[in-house]
Design a protein around this motif. Structure first.
Motif, PDB file in Angstrom:
ATOM      1  N   LYS A  56     -58.400 -36.441 -18.601  1.00 43.16           N
ATOM      2  CA  LYS A  56     -58.999 -37.764 -18.503  1.00 43.16           C
ATOM      3  C   LYS A  56     -58.226 -38.764 -19.375  1.00 43.16           C
ATOM      4  CE  LYS A  56     -63.456 -37.693 -18.746  1.00 43.16           C
ATOM      5  NZ  LYS A  56     -64.814 -37.730 -19.307  1.00 43.16           N
ATOM      6  N   LEU A  57     -57.820 -38.308 -20.562  1.00 40.65           N
ATOM      7  CA  LEU A  57     -57.031 -39.162 -21.456  1.00 40.65           C
ATOM      8  C   LEU A  57     -55.717 -39.566 -20.792  1.00 40.65           C
ATOM      9  CD1 LEU A  57     -56.314 -40.359 -24.287  1.00 40.65           C
ATOM     10  CD2 LEU A  57     -55.439 -38.103 -24.892  1.00 40.65           C
ATOM     11  N   VAL A  58     -55.027 -38.585 -20.241  1.00 39.26           N
ATOM     12  CA  VAL A  58     -53.743 -38.865 -19.597  1.00 39.26           C
ATOM     13  C   VAL A  58     -53.937 -39.765 -18.386  1.00 39.26           C
ATOM     14  CG1 VAL A  58     -51.853 -37.795 -18.327  1.00 39.26           C
ATOM     15  CG2 VAL A  58     -52.642 -36.776 -20.439  1.00 39.26           C
ATOM     16  N   LYS A  59     -55.012 -39.516 -17.645  1.00 37.29           N
ATOM     17  CA  LYS A  59     -55.269 -40.302 -16.440  1.00 37.29           C
ATOM     18  C   LYS A  59     -55.533 -41.770 -16.790  1.00 37.29           C
ATOM     19  CE  LYS A  59     -58.570 -40.626 -12.614  1.00 37.29           C
ATOM     20  NZ  LYS A  59     -59.781 -40.045 -12.015  1.00 37.29           N
ATOM     21  N   ASN A  60     -56.420 -41.996 -17.759  1.00 37.82           N
ATOM     22  CA  ASN A  60     -56.786 -43.372 -18.105  1.00 37.82           C
ATOM     23  C   ASN A  60     -55.673 -44.102 -18.856  1.00 37.82           C
ATOM     24  OD1 ASN A  60     -59.232 -42.840 -16.931  1.00 37.82           O
ATOM     25  ND2 ASN A  60     -60.350 -42.593 -18.841  1.00 37.82           N
ATOM     26  N   LEU A  61     -54.946 -43.361 -19.671  1.00 40.53           N
ATOM     27  CA  LEU A  61     -53.974 -44.001 -20.549  1.00 40.53           C
ATOM     28  C   LEU A  61     -52.591 -44.131 -19.897  1.00 40.53           C
ATOM     29  CD1 LEU A  61     -53.874 -45.211 -23.372  1.00 40.53           C
ATOM     30  CD2 LEU A  61     -53.071 -43.030 -24.235  1.00 40.53           C
ATOM     31  N   ILE A  62     -52.275 -43.289 -18.924  1.00 42.62           N
ATOM     32  CA  ILE A  62     -50.924 -43.294 -18.347  1.00 42.62           C
ATOM     33  C   ILE A  62     -50.964 -43.542 -16.843  1.00 42.62           C
ATOM     34  CG2 ILE A  62     -48.812 -41.961 -18.003  1.00 42.62           C
ATOM     35  CD1 ILE A  62     -49.439 -40.458 -20.562  1.00 42.62           C
ATOM     36  N   LEU A  63     -51.679 -42.667 -16.132  1.00 41.07           N
ATOM     37  CA  LEU A  63     -51.581 -42.701 -14.673  1.00 41.07           C
ATOM     38  C   LEU A  63     -52.208 -43.947 -14.073  1.00 41.07           C
ATOM     39  CD1 LEU A  63     -52.330 -38.954 -13.952  1.00 41.07           C
ATOM     40  CD2 LEU A  63     -50.124 -40.085 -13.879  1.00 41.07           C
ATOM     41  N   GLU A  64     -53.354 -44.369 -14.617  1.00 41.14           N
ATOM     42  CA  GLU A  64     -54.058 -45.492 -14.024  1.00 41.14           C
ATOM     43  C   GLU A  64     -53.938 -46.772 -14.837  1.00 41.14           C
ATOM     44  OE1 GLU A  64     -58.062 -44.335 -13.380  1.00 41.14           O
ATOM     45  OE2 GLU A  64     -57.589 -43.007 -11.696  1.00 41.14           O
ATOM     46  N   LEU A  65     -53.073 -46.764 -15.826  1.00 39.78           N
ATOM     47  CA  LEU A  65     -52.923 -47.943 -16.674  1.00 39.78           C
ATOM     48  C   LEU A  65     -52.040 -48.964 -15.974  1.00 39.78           C
ATOM     49  CD1 LEU A  65     -53.681 -49.047 -19.474  1.00 39.78           C
ATOM     50  CD2 LEU A  65     -51.517 -48.171 -20.299  1.00 39.78           C
ATOM     51  N   LYS A  66     -52.484 -50.205 -15.994  1.00 36.26           N
ATOM     52  CA  LYS A  66     -51.718 -51.285 -15.380  1.00 36.26           C
ATOM     53  C   LYS A  66     -51.006 -52.072 -16.478  1.00 36.26           C
ATOM     54  CE  LYS A  66     -54.832 -51.641 -11.439  1.00 36.26           C
ATOM     55  NZ  LYS A  66     -55.774 -52.481 -10.673  1.00 36.26           N
ATOM     56  N   PRO A  67     -49.681 -52.048 -16.465  1.00 38.15           N
ATOM     57  CA  PRO A  67     -48.939 -52.651 -17.592  1.00 38.15           C
ATOM     58  C   PRO A  67     -49.199 -54.132 -17.784  1.00 38.15           C
ATOM     59  CG  PRO A  67     -47.512 -51.299 -16.220  1.00 38.15           C
ATOM     60  CD  PRO A  67     -48.805 -51.431 -15.481  1.00 38.15           C
ATOM     61  N   ARG A  68     -49.476 -54.855 -16.700  1.00 38.66           N
ATOM     62  CA  ARG A  68     -49.572 -56.314 -16.832  1.00 38.66           C
ATOM     63  C   ARG A  68     -50.722 -56.705 -17.757  1.00 38.66           C
ATOM     64  NH1 ARG A  68     -48.776 -59.559 -11.455  1.00 38.66           N
ATOM     65  NH2 ARG A  68     -46.800 -58.484 -11.755  1.00 38.66           N
ATOM     66  N   GLY A  69     -51.895 -56.148 -17.540  1.00 38.81           N
ATOM     67  CA  GLY A  69     -53.031 -56.497 -18.385  1.00 38.81           C
ATOM     68  C   GLY A  69     -52.855 -56.024 -19.807  1.00 38.81           C
ATOM     69  N   VAL A  70     -52.271 -54.828 -19.961  1.00 36.69           N
ATOM     70  CA  VAL A  70     -52.077 -54.288 -21.313  1.00 36.69           C
ATOM     71  C   VAL A  70     -51.080 -55.126 -22.088  1.00 36.69           C
ATOM     72  CG1 VAL A  70     -51.260 -52.295 -22.583  1.00 36.69           C
ATOM     73  CG2 VAL A  70     -52.665 -51.971 -20.558  1.00 36.69           C
ATOM     74  N   ALA A  71     -50.027 -55.529 -21.419  1.00 38.15           N
ATOM     75  CA  ALA A  71     -48.987 -56.289 -22.114  1.00 38.15           C
ATOM     76  C   ALA A  71     -49.483 -57.650 -22.568  1.00 38.15           C
ATOM     77  CB  ALA A  71     -47.768 -56.455 -21.195  1.00 38.15           C
ATOM     78  N   VAL A  72     -50.389 -58.245 -21.805  1.00 36.84           N
ATOM     79  CA  VAL A  72     -50.847 -59.598 -22.136  1.00 36.84           C
ATOM     80  C   VAL A  72     -51.890 -59.572 -23.239  1.00 36.84           C
ATOM     81  CG1 VAL A  72     -52.039 -61.614 -21.207  1.00 36.84           C
ATOM     82  CG2 VAL A  72     -50.267 -60.481 -19.864  1.00 36.84           C
ATOM     83  N   ASN A  73     -52.801 -58.616 -23.174  1.00 38.97           N
ATOM     84  CA  ASN A  73     -53.986 -58.687 -24.019  1.00 38.97           C
ATOM     85  C   ASN A  73     -53.965 -57.753 -25.221  1.00 38.97           C
ATOM     86  OD1 ASN A  73     -55.248 -60.541 -22.263  1.00 38.97           O
ATOM     87  ND2 ASN A  73     -55.747 -58.870 -20.876  1.00 38.97           N
ATOM     88  N   LEU A  74     -53.170 -56.713 -25.221  1.00 36.17           N
ATOM     89  CA  LEU A  74     -53.216 -55.718 -26.283  1.00 36.17           C
ATOM     90  C   LEU A  74     -51.905 -55.729 -27.064  1.00 36.17           C
ATOM     91  CD1 LEU A  74     -54.853 -52.831 -24.258  1.00 36.17           C
ATOM     92  CD2 LEU A  74     -55.977 -54.564 -25.639  1.00 36.17           C
ATOM     93  N   ILE A  75     -51.944 -55.009 -28.179  1.00 36.99           N
ATOM     94  CA  ILE A  75     -50.746 -54.941 -29.005  1.00 36.99           C
ATOM     95  C   ILE A  75     -49.674 -54.148 -28.261  1.00 36.99           C
ATOM     96  CG2 ILE A  75     -52.053 -55.098 -31.140  1.00 36.99           C
ATOM     97  CD1 ILE A  75     -51.731 -52.110 -31.465  1.00 36.99           C
ATOM     98  N   PRO A  76     -48.404 -54.508 -28.456  1.00 39.33           N
ATOM     99  CA  PRO A  76     -47.332 -53.769 -27.772  1.00 39.33           C
ATOM    100  C   PRO A  76     -47.293 -52.317 -28.227  1.00 39.33           C
ATOM    101  CG  PRO A  76     -46.514 -55.860 -28.626  1.00 39.33           C
ATOM    102  CD  PRO A  76     -47.888 -55.663 -29.199  1.00 39.33           C
ATOM    103  N   GLY A  77     -47.055 -51.430 -27.270  1.00 37.08           N
ATOM    104  CA  GLY A  77     -46.942 -50.020 -27.598  1.00 37.08           C
ATOM    105  C   GLY A  77     -48.262 -49.340 -27.886  1.00 37.08           C
ATOM    106  N   LEU A  78     -49.388 -49.935 -27.470  1.00 39.30           N
ATOM    107  CA  LEU A  78     -50.693 -49.339 -27.771  1.00 39.30           C
ATOM    108  C   LEU A  78     -50.833 -47.931 -27.199  1.00 39.30           C
ATOM    109  CD1 LEU A  78     -53.505 -49.649 -29.005  1.00 39.30           C
ATOM    110  CD2 LEU A  78     -54.264 -50.685 -26.858  1.00 39.30           C
TER     111      LEU A  78
END
Length: 1852
Positions: free
Chosen positions: A1483-1505
């Motif tokens: 579940k960790l790998v799925k949520n954090l890697i497989l289903e993660l969308k870079p665009r939202g993460v890059a805009v709103n979260l710290i880089p390399g989270l």
């Protein structure tokens, strides 16, 4: 405009010439209609009168302007005629070394007879995907056009390659096939493209031979169909052959060879496996030695044999079959050595035990006697009997040769069939591209049946070519809506009818072959009778009755009838074939299995082709066997059928034409024979194409191009906003004859010569402008010169006049000076004379006066000395007299005194002798003594006084005496001095005399000494000078030595430095090469890994092929499958099979592993499902339990009191614990070993002390709160326990404060009211003092407080319910909108549906993200505000409670309601770790890697989270010392990243995001590894977070390899994005408008340099670069890595731009160089803006910059060549020469680069050691490095956002 108007003075024309075909000349005067003679000036310098034809009065062809010479497309020439075509080809071939040229739709290829570096894979990549007109002409451009049209139009294609032998047809066809094999690839693992290419060496070895014209001439025609699937990848191929030259097997002309395979066998005869063939040197066999040239220079037949065998193996021909082929070929060679002896004129025999025949029979496995018999006999069958007849020696030899030819032809067909079987594919063919390599038109001195068939085939091909060209012209005119007029072009249908129609040449030939007594002579007579004087194309030679002439489209050809019938029959004895069929060698009968069933007319065997010097053999006329069907069909009939089939195939495809030209007959490289070239151009139809084009409107311009080119011919008022109307208006003014042009929809069509006329007008206009500019500038220059000259003249005059005035003034001054000089000289002479006389007089006077003075002096001196002598004498006499008187007086005194003393002595003597005297004397002595004593005393006293006086007197005396003595001494001294002075005067005088003598001596000695001193000085000076010279020399030598030493040291230092630098560079290069090799291996490994995965999926899908119908799969399974699997290219349906079928036995290991993995996955999914179900049940139980508790809550609160006491104890223990921690922390701080960190002034110490202070304050507050609570509780207990009252209100209030549920608060309120109601009845009776009443009042107030809180809670509940209802309503609306969007999307096509859904999802997520951010900010503000309020209220409450406790009695404490006390808790100290359960890993790998969308993460979260989160999870597993968990997490992470990149690997954001996160994860593993090298920049807190149990160095290497793979994928992604923009933006688009003019173009239109809508510009490239850079920066990519990516991007831009520049002649001009330099400066400016100038990106553009500079510099003199050689150090020699060859002037004012200048450059650069490769490797990827970049972010401060869905992990 009349054509004759162009024949003006200085116009250049072409005139015929017997040697050069066409010669250039220049008109010396204007032509006027009616002139019969043109005055011309030849280029050789001669003048010529050219007479016009009086009948036709045709003027000579006009020459094209120099600006059009060397064009890529011949149709771009304004004047389309034969000399223009020939000259353009010659200039391109000789001057520019370009072998390819377009002629409309035809590619003309001239054989260079030299290997050129223009066929490498880099060239293929450069042409791949390009439009045919966008690049320079090339065979690859034709192949790309065919491939693109096949994919675009879904129509089969053909490439028709034709030309003479030696023109390069086979090589062109080979390169076309190589191109298809390279760009398409194969659809299966079998590498079909390699097999297609492998067929070439086989077919060349058995079908190619050396001729006088070509060392590798194809002696057969072939048509190869390359098959493609639906994805346009090669799946197979099929080959058809035509007209094999069988006669070459038995006969070769001088300087020719047999087929290559025979010589390859002979060269490999010493191999062990070939010993059984009993071969030897090629000179030992009759069939290989006739040409006398068994060796081809530069060709190793043994190596070629190895290539042939390797190709056979690749095509699936087994070793046994290969040896069988070689046995048959060796048997043919031995058969050629079989000799015959004549018995008589009609019979012959073979010698007994003839070795060649014996070897042949052994190899063929046939009976020797039987073969020997039928070689010397033949069977004749009549209606009643069969005869065996002996044959003559000549007939036997011919029969032997016919058998050898027949065997070879059958073997050839057998090999072709097996090659086709190897190239055949089981997959259905979707489309194909055919490559036809066929002979061109041939005409020799002796032309036979072979040339007739060849020319017949070329007639058919030319007809098809003419029709196709005509069709294209018609389509172009119709598309542009131009009025269509029928173009008269040569139709060769009558010639084809003459050959193939009924009673045509072939029909009559077949008929004559059927006649029993038919001969060549009778056939010729039939031809004459049928066609002579009836067909204009058929003629009879004047001097021959055995020949005929046919007028072909290219030329007239005379055919000799001799041998036509025999070659058409292709006779071979049937008995010999039967012997071969009975062979024990199994392969031999296979060759003749198709005798009963003909395979196909396409592979029909044809007769041999005779070279022009060949004398054909005449086999005996005999009837062929009737059992074989193919023997009934003649060669001509078979060839006609195969040709018809070929034409049907070609007509069903889109043809592309390649015409190969042989430049000379001597195979000299880059030598152009105009006569031979013209013959071939006429024969191959190129000139016909030109004629068809010239008959219509050959020149075509778009309106925008016309406007850009001829803007100079327009006035400002003519320019309108509508370009089309502007062009129309201008053309109507410029060209009055409207028939000379037509206006189409998008183009303007011009007739031949009109573009040249417009160019002339443009040049005249520019020339007039230039003349005006020159006139103005020259006038300005002359005026400047005149003013300078006038100024100079005035200046000269001024200086001359001044000089003359100065000269006159000088004369006057000199005259005056002379007068003055005379005056002064005369005065001087007189004055000098006077001075001499005066001096003489003075001298006389001085001498006289001196004499008189000396005399007077002597007299005075004598007198003076006499006085002195007198004085001294008189003094001496007086003293002497005085001394004598004194001496006499003293003597008298002495005598007298002596006498008186003697008397006294006598008297005393007498007294002493008397006694009485003594007695008398002693009487009274005592008294006297006493008296004397007293007297003595007195006298002593007096004496003392006197002594004192005396002492004083003595002192006075002494002083006086001293004075007197001093005076005396002074006088004596003066006296002595006077004496001494007198003596000294005398002595001085003596001494003067002595000194005079001594002076004389001294002078003499001095003179001698001076002489000696002079000599010594001279000697010394000489010695000193010598020493100085020696010293100088020594110094110079020393300085030279020092300089030499310094230079040597400097040289040694420089050498060492250079060596060091070189070694460093070499080491860096080696390191980069090693790194590049390693990264290429990684790339190859990842490619193979992906290939393996794809193959595994394909095989699994093929095993689990779904049955027809709909299958429903489990939703969970399908969703998970979508995460980890990808749709195969084979399975095109949307349903993915569940892969549960049993695997096949052949694939047990692969399928079992897949099955086990899937089974494990299903188990994991079931476990997850069970966990979710258990969690759901647990939640439901908790809800039910809470409801039951609410219903059955007990009314008694004793247990709660105990709970509160326990709570208090916990607070106390927590207080103690905090206090202990505080003390330990202080102690730890004081004991820290790092003084610089723990020093009182250090920042870390201050921060820690501030934290400690805040903690201590918080502890004190808690302590006070605990004390308050304890005092309150104790007081309440003391008040309640004696009277058994209800529970303390404080506890109740605390409980109320702890109750979060509204139901709990309501129930507690009801219970409290009932308790109060029951106790209010007897409250007055319990206590007389009224304490319980006070308590009751306090409780009532508490009840009111609870009621108010309940009301507020109810209101808030209602508000929340209302808000929830609103949310439900909005969700309903959102649901309805989603359904509407879904319905709309379903109506859209799939691509638009995906785009719309993605756009909607992005919008929705963005809105959600913004809403969540707003809510988060509001909540944070509310929390901070409430915390502040709570602190203030808690402080106030504490102060109030303390004051009340001091002022009221214990009884009053109960009466007041106690407000709730807020006890702040200390936040937990996190350790920077994240804990998760083992089952939550997926579940960790799925949520954090497989289903993660870079665009939202890059805009709103710290880089390399994601990297930080993964590392914190790894830290926790390391903290637990769980190696399995660490291994599992890291493996899952790496595999999941690979899956994401495989699934979304073409998305730049995804690849960039995971590259930055992989690098950050790698840096975290290094930073917290515990290694000292990585801990330098860590804080003490970060060092505490280092891994403690595991060394993850191996996983760091794996992650580094993964990062390299991601980087390479990132480079490929950005290359795919940038590649379409680069050429358009950097080369084609005019960034500086108006600098470069558009040149006339041909049918192969190039991409316009004027930007249209959708065309990429430089701004497009810069925007894309900005996009890449911003994405990488948003993702937090390391700056060094960003620099490497930018460097790679700029390298791609520079390499692709330079490669296209080197392949595009139209781009090599001065103005384009200016455009390129401007574009490069914009890129450099972008680098400066991004602070990336030190990234090395600018250096990658250096070759492009130097190429642009090369286009702009002067290119004339040797100095220019030297400057170019020094400037272009980043370009290779091949690139420099290529640019110079391609340099093309855009205007007439520019000059071409001369051939001599290019040769000078080559000579200067011949010593340069650089790569011979022409193009840069655009696919090259620089080796990447990942410098360590530690993070300053503290792990414990990282917050995990809820949007990631990681609620199942907890911070530790």
């Amino acid at each position: 405009m009349a054509v004759s108007e162009l024949y003006t003075k200085f116009a250049r024309v072409w005139i015929p010439d017997p040697e050069e075909v066409w010669k250039s000349a220049e008109l010396l005067k204007d032509y006027k209609p009616g002139d019969k003679v043109l005055l011309l000036h030849l280029e050789e310098g001669e003048d010529l009168e050219y007479r016009l034809d009086p009948d036709t009065k045709e003027l000579p062809h006009l020459r094209n302007p120099d600006i059009l010479v060397g064009e890529n497309d011949l149709t771009a020439l304004s004047y389309l005629h034969e000399p223009a075509v020939l000259h353009n080809l010659r200039v391109r071939f000789i001057d520019s070394k370009l072998i390819y040229t377009y002629c409309g739709i035809v590619l003309v290829a001239i054989n260079p007879y030299e290997q050129l570096p223009i066929y490498g894979e880099d060239i293929i990549n450069a042409y791949s995907g390009q439009n045919m007109g966008d690049m320079d002409p090339h065979i690859f451009a034709v192949a790309e056009e065919a491939y693109k049209q096949m994919a675009r139009d879904e129509r089969n294609q053909s490439i028709i390659v034709s030309g003479e032998s030696g023109a390069g047809k086979t090589v062109s066809a080979k390169y076309a096939m190589r191109y298809f094999a390279t760009v398409s690839g194969s659809a299966s693992e079998a590498n079909v493209e390699e097999k297609v290419l492998a067929s070439n060496p086989i077919m060349e070895s058995i079908g190619n031979a050396k001729t006088t014209r070509n060392d590798n001439s194809s002696r057969f025609g072939k048509y190869i169909e390359i098959g493609f699937d639906k994805r346009y990848r090669i799946i197979g191929a099929n080959m058809r052959t035509y007209l094999l030259e069988k006669s070459r097997v038995v006969f070769q002309a001088e300087e020719e060879r047999n087929y290559h395979i025979f010589y390859q066998l002979c060269a490999s005869a010493k191999l062990p496996e070939f010993k059984m063939l009993r071969l030897g040197n090629a000179g030992n066999f009759h069939y290989t030695k006739q040409g006398g040239s068994p060796v081809i220079e530069g060709v190793d037949d043994a190596k070629e044999m190895a290539h042939t065998r390797q190709a056979c193996t690749l095509l699936g021909i087994s070793e046994s079959y290969q040896m069988g082929i070689f046995r048959i070929l060796a048997g043919i060679l031995h058969l050629g050595n079989v000799g015959f002896t004549s018995r008589d004129s009609d019979s012959c025999t073979i010698p007994p035990k003839h070795e060649p025949l014996s070897i042949f029979c052994d190899l063929m496995g046939v009976d020797y006697e039987e073969m020997c018999h039928w070689l010397c006999h033949r069977k004749l069958a009549t209606a009643t009997e069969t005869y065996i007849k002996p044959i003559s020696k000549l007939q036997a030899t011919n029969a032997r040769d016919a058998l050898a030819k027949h065997i070879y032809a059958k073997l050839f067909n057998w090999i072709v069939d097996h090659v086709n079987q190897a190239l055949h594919s089981a997959v259905k063919q979707h489309s194909f591209i055919g490559v036809l390599d066929i002979y061109g038109f041939e005409t020799f001195e002796i032309n036979s049946f072979e040339q007739f068939c060849i020319n017949y085939a070329n007639e058919k091909l030319q007809q098809q070519f003419n029709m196709h060209v005509f069709k294209l012209e018609q389509e172009e005119y119709m598309k542009e809506q131009i009025p269509w007029t029928l173009i008269d072009f040569y139709d060769n249908q009558p010639c084809i009818n003459l050959i193939e129609s009924k009673l045509g040449v072939l029909d009559l030939l077949d008929e004559e072959c059927k006649m029993p007594k038919g001969t060549d002579d009778t056939w010729a007579q039939k031809l004459y009778n049928t066609h002579l004087n009836k067909c204009a194309l058929f003629e009879k030679p004047r001097l021959s009755n055995k020949a005929f002439i046919i007028q072909h489209f290219a030329d007239k050809v005379e055919y000799q009838c001799e041998g036509f019938l025999e070659k058409n029959k292709d006779t071979v004895f049937e008995e010999q074939i039967k012997v071969l069929k009975s062979s024990k060698f199994k392969m031999l009968p296979e060759l003749f299995q198709d005798d009963e069933k003909t395979i196909s007319p396409t592979s029909a065997t044809s007769s041999g082709r005779m070279p022009l010097t060949r004398i054909p053999a005449k086999p005996t006329k005999g009837r062929p066997g009737q059992t074989a069907k193919e023997h009934k069909k003649t060669v001509g009939h078979q060839f006609r059928n195969s040709l018809h089939l070929l034409m049907e195939t070609l007509n069903a495809t889109t043809p592309h034409y390649v015409r190969c030209i042989k430049p000379n007959d001597f195979k000299f490289p880059f030598t152009f024979d105009e006569k031979r070239a013209v013959q071939q151009l006429r024969a191959c139809g190129v000139l016909e194409t030109i004629r068809i084009s010239a008959a219509g409107f050959p020149s075509r311009w778009t309106y925008q191009e016309f406007f850009s080119r001829y803007r100079v011919l327009m006035k400002q008022k003519d320019v309108l906003s509508d370009r089309k109307q502007t062009c129309k208006n201008v053309l109507e003014k410029l060209i009055l004859d409207k028939d000379k042009y037509q206006f189409g929809k998008t183009k303007i069509f011009f007739r031949a010569g009109q573009v040249a006329y417009l160019e002339k007008l443009r040049a005249d206009k520019l020339r007039a402008a230039c003349i005006r500019i020159q006139k103005t500038i020259r006038g300005w220059l002359l005026r400047k010169k005149y003013l300078r000259m006038r100024k100079a003249a005035v200046t000269v005059q001024r200086y001359v006049r001044g000089y003359q005035a100065r000269c006159y003034a000088k004369f006057l001054r000199r005259t005056k000076a002379a007068t003055i000089i005379q005056k002064y000289w005369r005065m001087y002479v007189v004055y000098r004379r006077y001075k001499i006389r005066r001096a003489a007089t003075i001298v006389l006077q001085s001498y006289l006066r001196g004499y008189l003075a000396r005399n007077r002096y002597r007299k005075i001196l004598r007198e003076h000395k006499a006085v002195i002598i007198q004085k001294w004498v008189r003094g001496w006499l007086a003293r002497a007299h005085y001394k004598r008187s004194m001496h006499a007086i003293i003597y008298l005194q002495c005598c007298f005194r002596r006498m008186m003393a003697k008397r006294e002595l006598k008297k005393l003597k007498i007294e002493a002798r008397s006694v009485e005297r003594y007695k008398k004397l002693h009487i009274g002595m005592e008294n006297k003594i006493m008296q004397l004593q007293r007297k003595v005393d007195e006298q002593n006293k007096d004496y003392k006084c006197l002594m004192e006086k005396l002492t004083n007197l003595e002192g006075i005396y002494n002083s006086e005496t001293e004075k007197l003595r001093n005076d005396l001494e002074r006088l004596q001294l003066s006296e002595e001095e006077a004496k001494i002075a007198t003596g000294r005067v005398l002595s001085l005088q003596e001494e003067i005399a002595k000194l005079r003598k001594d002076l004389e001596q001294t002078r003499s000695e001095k003179n001698s000494i001076e002489e000696r001193a002079d000599r010594y000085k001279q000697e010394t000076e000489q010695l000193v000078s010598n020493l100085k010279e020696e010293n100088t020399l020594l110094k110079q030598e020393k300085e030279a030595l020092n300089h030499l030493i310094v230079e040597q040291a400097k040289e040694m230092t420089e050498t060492m430095e250079k060596k060091l630098v070189e070694e460093t560079k070499q080491l860096e290069l080696d390191l980069n090469d090693e790194r590049l090799r390693y990264q290429n291996l990684l790339n190859e490994f990842s490619r193979l890994e992906e290939r393996y995965d794809d193959l595994k999926e394909e095989m699994t899908l093929m095993v689990n092929m779904p049955k027809p119908g709909h299958r429903r799969t489990d939703s969970t399974h399908s969703s998970n499958e979508s995460e980890y699997t990808f749709s195969s290219e084979i399975a095109e349906t949307e349903d993915i099979p569940s892969r549960t079928e049993e695997p096949s036995e052949k694939k047990v290991p692969l399928d079992m592993s897949l099955f086990l993995k899937l089974q494990k996955r299903v188990t994991e999914l079931e476990q997850e499902k069970q966990v979710m179900q258990d969690e759901l049940d647990r939640k439901e139980e908790q809800v039910l339990r809470s409801k039951a508790k609410e219903e059955e809550r007990p009314q008694i609160r004793g247990a709660e009191l105990e709970y509160e006491s326990l709570k208090r104890q916990e607070l106390e223990s927590e207080n103690k614990k905090l206090k202990n921690e505080l003390n330990e922390l202080r102690k730890a701080l004081s004991e820290k070993s790092a003084p610089e960190v723990t020093a009182p002034g250090a920042p870390a110490y201050r921060v820690l002390m501030e934290q400690l202070t805040s903690v201590s304050e918080e502890l004190d507050v808690r302590k006070e709160e605990v004390l308050i609570l304890r005092s309150q509780l104790v007081s309440q207990k003391e008040a309640i326990q004696p009277k058994n009252t209800m529970t303390d209100s404080t506890i109740l209030l605390e409980d109320v404060q702890k109750m979060k549920d509204k139901g709990e608060i309501a129930q507690a309120y009801i219970g409290l009211k009932e308790t109060n109601r029951s106790s209010a009845l007897d409250c007055h009776e319990l206590n007389e003092d009224g304490e319980l009443w006070l308590v009751y009042e306090g409780l009532k107030q508490a009840n009111r407080l609870l009621e108010s809180q309940l009301q507020s809670q109810k209101r808030s509940h209602e508000n929340e319910a209302e808000a929830l209802r609103g949310e439900i309503q909005s969700l309903k609306e959102e649901n309805n909108r989603q359904q509407q969007l879904l319905a709309q999307n379903l109506q859209l096509p799939p691509e638009a549906r995906i785009e719309a859904s993605l756009q909607h999802e992005i919008t929705r997520l963005t809105n959600e993200n913004l809403d969540l951010m707003e809510q988060l900010e509001k909540q944070d503000k509310t929390v901070r505000k409430l915390k502040k309020q709570l602190k203030v209220f808690a402080k106030k409450i504490g102060e109030l409670e303390v004051g009340q406790m001091e002022n009221i009695s214990p009884g009053q404490i109960i009466d007041e309601p106690i407000r709730p006390v807020n006890i702040p808790r200390k936040e937990k100290d996190f350790q920077g770790m994240l804990e998760y359960k083992k089952e939550d890993e997926q579940k960790l790998v799925k949520n954090l890697i497989l289903e993660l969308k870079p665009r939202g993460v890059a805009v709103n979260l710290i880089p390399g989270l994601p990297a930080y989160i993964l590392f914190m999870c790894v830290r926790h597993a390391d903290y637990l010392n769980d190696d399995q968990k660490v291994r599992s997490l890291l493996t899952s992470t790496i595999n999941s990243i690979k899956k994401v990149l495989k699934k979304r690997g073409d998305d730049f954001e995804t690849v960039s995001f995971w590259l930055s996160n992989t690098c950050r994860f790698l840096h975290c593993l290094k930073q917290y590894s515990g290694e000292e090298g990585f801990m330098k920049h860590n804080t003490s807190r970060q060092n505490e977070h280092c891994l403690t149990n595991f060394d993850l160095a191996e996983y760091r290497q794996v992650l580094s390899d993964l990062a390299i793979q991601i980087y390479q994928q990132l480079v490929r992604v950005l290359e795919n994005i940038l590649q379409p923009m680069i050429v358009s933006g950097m080369l084609e688009h005019e960034t500086i408008q108006g600098v470069s003019g558009v040149k006339p173009t041909g049918l192969r239109k190039r991409t316009s340099s004027i930007a249209d809508e959708g065309t990429y510009t430089l701004d497009s490239i810069l925007r894309q670069l900005n996009s890449f850079h911003s994405v990488m920066c948003q993702h937090g990519m390391d700056p060094e890595l960003v620099k490497q990516v930018v460097k790679q991007m700029f390298y791609i831009v520079g390499a692709i731009t330079l490669n296209n520049l080197l392949l595009r002649k139209d781009m090599c001009s001065w103005s384009k160089g200016m455009q390129i330099r401007y574009n490069v400066s914009q890129l450099e400016e972008w680098l400066r803006d991004k602070n990336l100038m030190n990234s090395g990106a600018k250096e990658t553009l250096e070759p492009l910059i130097q190429a642009a500079q090369l286009l702009q510099v002067k290119k004339k003199t040797d100095d220019d060549a030297e400057a170019i050689c020094s400037m272009c150090n980043a370009l290779t020699t091949a690139q420099i020469v290529k640019v110079l060859n391609l340099y093309t002037p855009v205007n007439e004012f520019e000059e071409r680069v001369s051939v001599s200048f290019i040769r000078t450059i080559q000579m200067r650069l011949r010593d340069r050691k650089d790569s011979p490769q022409l193009l840069m490797d655009a696919k090259h990827i620089f080796p990447v490095t990942f410098p360590f970049n530690p993070s300053s972010l503290a792990l414990e401060t990282i917050q995990i956002p809820a949007s990631l869905g990681l609620g199942f992990i907890s911070r530790v």
